[in-house]
Scaffold this active site. Structure first.
Site, mmCIF file in Angstrom:
data_model
loop_
_atom_site.group_PDB
_atom_site.id
_atom_site.type_symbol
_atom_site.label_atom_id
_atom_site.label_comp_id
_atom_site.label_asym_id
_atom_site.label_seq_id
_atom_site.Cartn_x
_atom_site.Cartn_y
_atom_site.Cartn_z
ATOM 1 N N ASP A 1 0.855 -1.190 0.000
ATOM 2 C CA ASP A 1 0.000 0.000 0.000
ATOM 3 C C ASP A 1 0.887 1.234 0.000
ATOM 4 O OD1 ASP A 1 0.805 0.583 2.599
ATOM 5 O OD2 ASP A 1 -1.140 0.228 3.516
ATOM 6 N N ASP B 1 -5.324 -6.366 7.765
ATOM 7 C CA ASP B 1 -3.898 -6.236 8.081
ATOM 8 C C ASP B 1 -3.758 -5.432 9.354
ATOM 9 O OD1 ASP B 1 -2.722 -3.316 7.598
ATOM 10 O OD2 ASP B 1 -4.209 -3.648 6.033
#
Length: 426
Positions: free
Chosen positions: A96, A259
């Site tokens: 990300d 996550d």
């Protein structure tokens, strides 16, 4: 539901000498140190997530130094993190942008092209579109007018980047890569609308962003709204899901993955919940026993340099506390003896405060005492079967330097990961 660990360069020295409190003089940190999955002997997570902001580069400084960042892009994420698919089959590698690192900036510092290149070089299996965090979230089921132009601008940036990202990532990375569209909004309704728009762009995996500061009930509201607005076969991920106690409530609610780095970080960034234990029905959290290092702890070093703390006495009481704790762990000393030795050390550390505010100093010591009594009396490390607790004993319970604190964090990952797997199996 898959548990993805957000990697943050949390390596430890596998050969650290706890008695001498030092590593070997020949140690080369990156090459000799190990990641949690290596230390535990298995991966307690289904995959790793690496943020662009952590790796760093010419745009923003990250945790990696220049040579590490170059090697990461040259070798790919799996090899760099020693998380090869052959060793960890069916695992995933997420990326990300690390939007928290640039939340104060007007626009994301990375272009879509830069992020696509980053994911391609890193050989990621999944990668999130370039997003801009929205924190002004209202957990209402009703539609309402929101007049904050900045919030709307951030959502438009996120959606515009997502439209560009899905096309470029598919063209330039290949079919092995799954582009993940990041959803941001200021209410369940606006998040659902953004999710529906991302699905129209072609995304079949979405990630809910901006969830970290929200309560579990708010996250659930956002998830339900998004799920209702998208097809059943579109997968959903929550970025930064740190709700260990509520994770079971999300099973069967259309959540495919989360996550977090929270279990590891709480080992040394939480004032109380440093050590995880699952008792069969709930998590128990224990406070680690603080025995700061006189010669390396910045506050203690300043106290010694200013003459407010006597070095020889401090070192003697520090060693006495550690010795008593180890003797207690071996059954060679009693509970009260260990606790007394730790309190003596704390009393010396608080001696200067006691001169000016004895009431406050005493209160701090009593608070610390009450917090560590459960850890000392229950000795949870003796009940744990992870390789860390079985190999180093009470050292995992001592709050003192990275090599103990990060090991405790890896233990927490073991406990959290096992709990998620149990929920999945059930």
């Amino acid at each position: 539901m898959k548990f993805i660990f957000a990697e943050n360069m949390d390596l430890v020295d596998p050969d650290f000498d706890f008695v001498k409190d030092r590593s070997s003089s020949s140690r080369e940190p990156y090459w000799d140190d190990v990641y949690p999955h290596q230390l535990l002997g298995y991966a307690p997570y289904n995959g790793l997530l690496v943020s662009r902001a952590i790796v760093g580069g010419h745009v923003k400084t990250g945790k990696y130094n220049e040579s590490q960042a170059m090697r990461f892009r040259r070798e790919g994420a799996r090899k760099f993190l020693r998380f090869e698919e052959d060793d960890y089959p069916n695992s995933v590698m997420w990326g990300d942008c690390g939007a928290f690192a640039y939340v104060e900036e007007y626009e994301p510092p990375y272009s879509v092209d830069e992020i696509v290149d980053f994911y391609a070089d890193g050989q990621f299996t999944h990668g999130c579109s370039v997003d801009h965090i929205i924190f002004e979230y209202r957990d209402t089921e009703f539609d309402f007018a929101f007049g904050d132009a900045e919030v709307k601008r951030r959502q438009e940036i996120t959606l515009s980047n997502a439209a560009e990202f899905i096309t470029k990532s598919r063209d330039r990375i290949g079919n092995h890569f799954t582009p993940v569209g990041v959803v941001h909004g200021w209410s369940p309704k606006t998040m659902a609308e953004a999710a529906a728009e991302l699905v129209k762009m072609g995304y079949d995996y979405l990630a809910l962003g901006g969830m970290v500061p929200l309560k579990a009930e708010q996250i659930m509201g956002a998830l339900k709204a998004v799920r209702a607005a998208i097809p059943d076969d579109v997968q959903v991920h929550i970025l930064g899901f740190a709700k260990a106690d509520q994770v079971q409530n999300f099973i069967g609610k259309g959540l495919d993955s989360v996550d977090t780095t929270s279990p590891l970080l709480r080992a040394f960034k939480d004032s109380r919940a440093n050590y995880y234990e699952w008792n069969g029905s709930a998590f128990n959290y224990y406070t680690a026993i603080r025995v700061p290092q006189v010669l390396t702890s910045p506050p203690l070093k300043r106290a010694v340099q200013s003459g407010k703390l006597e070095l020889e006495k401090a070192v003697a009481l520090e060693r006495s506390a550690l010795s008593a704790l180890r003797s207690y762990d071996k059954g060679e000393a009693g509970f009260k003896e260990a606790l007394h030795a730790v309190r003596e050390y704390w009393t010396l550390i608080n001696a200067e405060l006691a001169k000016t505010n004895p009431s406050k100093a005493n209160k701090e010591i009593e608070t610390l005492t009450q917090r560590i009594i459960p850890m000392l009396s229950d000795q949870p490390w003796k009940k744990c079967d992870c390789s860390i607790c079985t190999s180093i004993g009470i050292e995992v319970a001592i709050f003192r330097g990275n090599n103990r604190n990060r090991r405790r964090g890896a233990h927490n990952l073991h406990v959290y990961g096992r709990r998620v797997r149990q929920l999945k199996d059930n």
